[in-house]
Design a protein around this motif. Structure first.
Motif, PDB file in Angstrom:
ATOM      1  N   VAL A  56       0.845  -1.061   0.008  1.00 16.58           N
ATOM      2  CA  VAL A  56       0.023   0.011  -0.013  1.00 16.58           C
ATOM      3  C   VAL A  56       0.970   1.212   0.180  1.00 16.58           C
ATOM      4  O   VAL A  56       0.377   2.284   0.024  1.00 16.58           O
ATOM      5  CB  VAL A  56      -0.766   0.102   1.094  1.00 16.58           C
ATOM      6  N   ASP A 109      -8.929  -1.739   5.614  1.00 21.00           N
ATOM      7  CA  ASP A 109      -9.595  -0.266   5.571  1.00 21.00           C
ATOM      8  C   ASP A 109      -8.886   0.772   4.492  1.00 21.00           C
ATOM      9  O   ASP A 109      -9.255   1.891   4.479  1.00 21.00           O
ATOM     10  CB  ASP A 109      -9.640   0.413   6.900  1.00 21.00           C
ATOM     11  N   LYS A 110      -7.715   0.264   3.909  1.00 28.06           N
ATOM     12  CA  LYS A 110      -6.803   1.058   3.233  1.00 28.06           C
ATOM     13  C   LYS A 110      -7.578   1.712   1.887  1.00 28.06           C
ATOM     14  O   LYS A 110      -7.931   0.758   1.431  1.00 28.06           O
ATOM     15  CB  LYS A 110      -5.386   0.622   3.020  1.00 28.06           C
ATOM     16  N   ASP A 111      -7.387   2.772   1.312  1.00 29.14           N
ATOM     17  CA  ASP A 111      -7.751   3.176   0.200  1.00 29.14           C
ATOM     18  C   ASP A 111      -7.190   2.299  -1.038  1.00 29.14           C
ATOM     19  O   ASP A 111      -8.254   1.947  -2.077  1.00 29.14           O
ATOM     20  CB  ASP A 111      -7.355   4.452  -0.210  1.00 29.14           C
ATOM     21  N   GLY A 112      -6.053   1.948  -1.019  1.00 27.82           N
ATOM     22  CA  GLY A 112      -5.605   0.825  -2.015  1.00 27.82           C
ATOM     23  C   GLY A 112      -5.864  -0.535  -1.919  1.00 27.82           C
ATOM     24  O   GLY A 112      -5.477  -1.019  -2.934  1.00 27.82           O
ATOM     25  N   ARG A 170     -13.312   1.460  -4.092  1.00 27.38           N
ATOM     26  CA  ARG A 170     -12.207   2.095  -3.794  1.00 27.38           C
ATOM     27  C   ARG A 170     -11.244   2.220  -4.940  1.00 27.38           C
ATOM     28  O   ARG A 170     -10.249   2.647  -4.902  1.00 27.38           O
ATOM     29  CB  ARG A 170     -11.529   1.432  -2.628  1.00 27.38           C
ATOM     30  N   ASP A 197      -9.308   3.525  -7.896  1.00 25.91           N
ATOM     31  CA  ASP A 197      -9.041   4.860  -8.066  1.00 25.91           C
ATOM     32  C   ASP A 197      -8.193   4.916  -9.462  1.00 25.91           C
ATOM     33  O   ASP A 197      -7.044   4.447  -9.320  1.00 25.91           O
ATOM     34  CB  ASP A 197      -8.619   5.528  -7.049  1.00 25.91           C
ATOM     35  N   LEU A 222      -9.911   4.003  12.069  1.00 26.41           N
ATOM     36  CA  LEU A 222     -11.000   3.920  10.755  1.00 26.41           C
ATOM     37  C   LEU A 222     -11.238   5.160  10.066  1.00 26.41           C
ATOM     38  O   LEU A 222     -11.157   5.129   8.733  1.00 26.41           O
ATOM     39  CB  LEU A 222     -12.114   3.218  11.041  1.00 26.41           C
ATOM     40  N   ALA A 246      -8.268   6.104   7.935  1.00 26.92           N
ATOM     41  CA  ALA A 246      -8.134   5.398   6.667  1.00 26.92           C
ATOM     42  C   ALA A 246      -9.005   5.667   5.506  1.00 26.92           C
ATOM     43  O   ALA A 246      -8.690   5.648   4.219  1.00 26.92           O
ATOM     44  CB  ALA A 246      -8.253   3.791   7.104  1.00 26.92           C
ATOM     45  N   ARG A 284     -11.893   8.599   0.875  1.00 27.48           N
ATOM     46  CA  ARG A 284     -12.855   8.003  -0.111  1.00 27.48           C
ATOM     47  C   ARG A 284     -14.093   8.642   0.464  1.00 27.48           C
ATOM     48  O   ARG A 284     -15.278   8.643  -0.085  1.00 27.48           O
ATOM     49  CB  ARG A 284     -12.884   6.729  -0.093  1.00 27.48           C
ATOM     50  N   ARG A 329     -10.895  14.050  -2.299  1.00 28.34           N
ATOM     51  CA  ARG A 329      -9.449  14.159  -2.631  1.00 28.34           C
ATOM     52  C   ARG A 329      -9.058  15.408  -3.433  1.00 28.34           C
ATOM     53  O   ARG A 329      -7.974  15.865  -3.887  1.00 28.34           O
ATOM     54  CB  ARG A 329      -9.039  13.078  -3.463  1.00 28.34           C
ATOM     55  N   ASP A 332      -0.796   4.279   4.990  1.00 31.72           N
ATOM     56  CA  ASP A 332      -0.329   4.174   3.689  1.00 31.72           C
ATOM     57  C   ASP A 332       0.374   5.682   3.174  1.00 31.72           C
ATOM     58  O   ASP A 332       0.350   6.395   4.013  1.00 31.72           O
ATOM     59  CB  ASP A 332      -1.438   3.844   2.617  1.00 31.72           C
ATOM     60  N   ALA A 333       0.672   5.802   2.083  1.00 31.38           N
ATOM     61  CA  ALA A 333       1.409   6.859   1.310  1.00 31.38           C
ATOM     62  C   ALA A 333       0.599   8.294   1.876  1.00 31.38           C
ATOM     63  O   ALA A 333       1.124   9.285   2.285  1.00 31.38           O
ATOM     64  CB  ALA A 333       1.946   6.814   0.179  1.00 31.38           C
ATOM     65  N   GLU A 383      -2.007   8.734   4.058  1.00 33.22           N
ATOM     66  CA  GLU A 383      -2.096   8.847   5.562  1.00 33.22           C
ATOM     67  C   GLU A 383      -0.830   9.344   6.160  1.00 33.22           C
ATOM     68  O   GLU A 383      -0.894  10.384   6.883  1.00 33.22           O
ATOM     69  CB  GLU A 383      -2.366   7.487   6.069  1.00 33.22           C
TER      70      GLU A 383
END
Lengths: 284, 209
Positions: free
Chosen positions: A54, A96-99, A260, A262, B36, B39, B43, B47, B87-88, B90
């Protein structure tokens, strides 16, 4: 030809591969978490691997104009190692991560009771995190492995339209086709499927719910076999729209179920797809 | 430096206000809820680049407001926790938020990590207002890394004031290496080098007369 490879282990590939893939039309990839060849001995090794899926790898892909997403899971092989079981406890953070667009690869390797419980637990995680599931099928005893996988999937309550069963072939395609799950095919230089055999399968069964991947990893594999399959389709009488459906729209539809996806900067055109952000900035 | 209330205002046209209010309130009551919320911030909160807050995107602003809503005593621990597990996107948000939060030098390790990374999004986020806490040696290394990675130097906070003769020497060494390899030095790096050299010359003149 625009290509979305729905299963490819880019961590194992070089920057030369990214260059050749981008030249061949690969604009988006999904990298499932899997076994790295060398067994891991502790949870921390997985954490660093997931962080890379990620973090660093999407950045590396972006340098070549390729959009990178991941699926996260404890793979079936290492689910058998008691030193790795606690990986299940760190998964929710990543899901829960976007990627992250699916839970995977899950499923069976040797069909042990440890694999059973990890598979069931992770299908539940897919449901609670609103994600589709990517199910690996065993190399050995594949038919029985698929039957047992379908039974576990059915019992879990996950919608079969949110599950892809991967690494199918001529012998196993019908089992899965009748289940409502998506059909994943890995095109390899020698094992699994070849472009020519894949074309024959699509002649017979059509392109509905079909996902074609190169699965390219640290073994003998070729990240351009998605493109080769598209070309084999064209020379065999399939049209551009069929190729676009199988190599672009189908994976977009399957992973789009995560909400999710993108594909900004992936060269994709068109409107936001099912709540997923196609343009930077999204549709909100 | 941008303020929290400016970020809040900037978000009013971009982000679902009901969701944002709920997220901020939940974090204040139950700090663990930030995991949560942080994270899903992009979305759920969008953005888009914020036109009234240059170089800030909606997700970064939302994440900053979430961090700012945490109990003060826990802010630093959560900021570090969310960075290390982020992640990048965050990580970048934590780095940008630091200067607006009740945190101190214990968070410098996050800047050090970002400067070690080879991701320009993290590197630039580490060189905002909080970077005033970096010691000069680390700060020079970070600026030099920007030059190597062709990151525009206008992203470096306080560049003109902080650039010193040692940074000038380092840049001039890079320029020499690039010339030997027949490779170009970025224009902004050449400009920075020229301005450092001219201020050194001025000092030398002052000393002479």
């Amino acid at each position: 030809m625009r290509i979305f490879d729905p299963h490819i282990h880019m961590t194992s590939r070089t920057t030369d591969d990214y260059v050749r893939m981008a030249d061949a039309g690969v604009r988006a990839v999904v990298e499932p978490a899997f076994w790295l060849g060398q067994p891991r001995t502790n949870v921390g090794s997985f954490v660093d691997y997931f962080d890379s899926l990620v973090g660093w790898e999407p950045y590396r892909a972006s340098q070549f104009g390729v959009r990178h997403h991941a699926t996260i899971a404890l793979n079936p092989k290492e689910a058998n190692d008691p030193r790795c079981r606690d990986v299940l406890d760190v998964l929710p953070r990543y899901l829960d991560k976007d990627g992250v667009v699916a839970v995977g690869e899950i499923g069976y390797d040797s069909m042990t009771s440890e694999e059973d419980s990890a598979f069931e637990a992770q299908l539940n995680l897919a449901i609670t995190h609103g994600l589709p599931a990517l199910v690996h099928t065993p190399h050995r005893d594949k038919v029985r492995g698929i039957r047992r996988s379908l039974a576990v999937i059915g019992a879990s309550g996950i919608d079969s339209g949110r599950v892809v069963i991967d690494h199918l072939n001529e012998v196993t395609v019908e089992l899965v086709r009748n289940s409502g799950c998506w059909l994943g095919f890995s095109i390899y230089p020698e094992t699994k499927m070849s472009p020519a055999r894949m074309v024959e399968l699509m002649r017979r069964y059509g392109t509905d719910r079909v996902l074609i991947n190169s699965a390219a990893d640290w073994g003998h594999s070729d990240p351009l076999l998605t493109r080769a399959t598209g070309e084999a389709m064209l020379t065999s009488g399939f049209g551009d729209d069929d190729v676009d459906r199988v190599l672009w729209r189908n994976p977009m539809e399957f992973y789009g179920q995560s909400g999710r996806l993108d594909l900004t900067g992936a060269g994709g055109t068109g409107l936001p797809f099912a709540g997923n952000s196609i343009r930077r900035g999204g549709s909100r | 430096m941008i303020r929290l209330d400016e970020l809040r205002t900037a978000l009013s046209a971009v982000t679902d206000q009901a969701w944002l209010a709920d997220a901020v309130a939940s974090v204040a009551v139950d700090p663990a809820a930030v995991e949560l919320r942080f994270a899903e911030a992009a979305r759920r909160g969008g953005r888009a680049e914020l036109s009234v807050a240059p170089r800030w995107s909606a997700d970064e602003a939302v994440r900053t407001l979430l961090l700012a809503a945490l109990p003060v005593a826990e802010t630093s621990t959560w900021a570090q926790n969310l960075y290390w597990h982020g992640d990048a996107g965050e990580k970048r948000a934590v780095l940008k938020a630091l200067a607006l939060l009740p945190v101190g030098d214990e968070c410098l390790v996050l800047l050090h990590d970002a400067i070690r990374s080879n991701d320009p999004r993290l590197l630039t986020a580490a060189l905002g207002p909080f970077a005033r806490r970096l010691d000069q040696a680390m700060w020079r290394q970070a600026v030099l890394k920007c030059v190597f990675m062709a990151v525009p130097l206008n992203q470096v906070e306080d560049l003109a004031r902080r650039a010193d003769s040692e940074l000038g020497r380092m840049l001039s060494d890079v320029a020499e290496e690039r010339a030997a390899a027949d490779r170009k030095m970025p224009d902004d790096a050449l400009e920075l080098l020229a301005s450092i050299e001219s201020s050194i010359n001025l000092e030398a003149c002052d000393a002479h007369f």
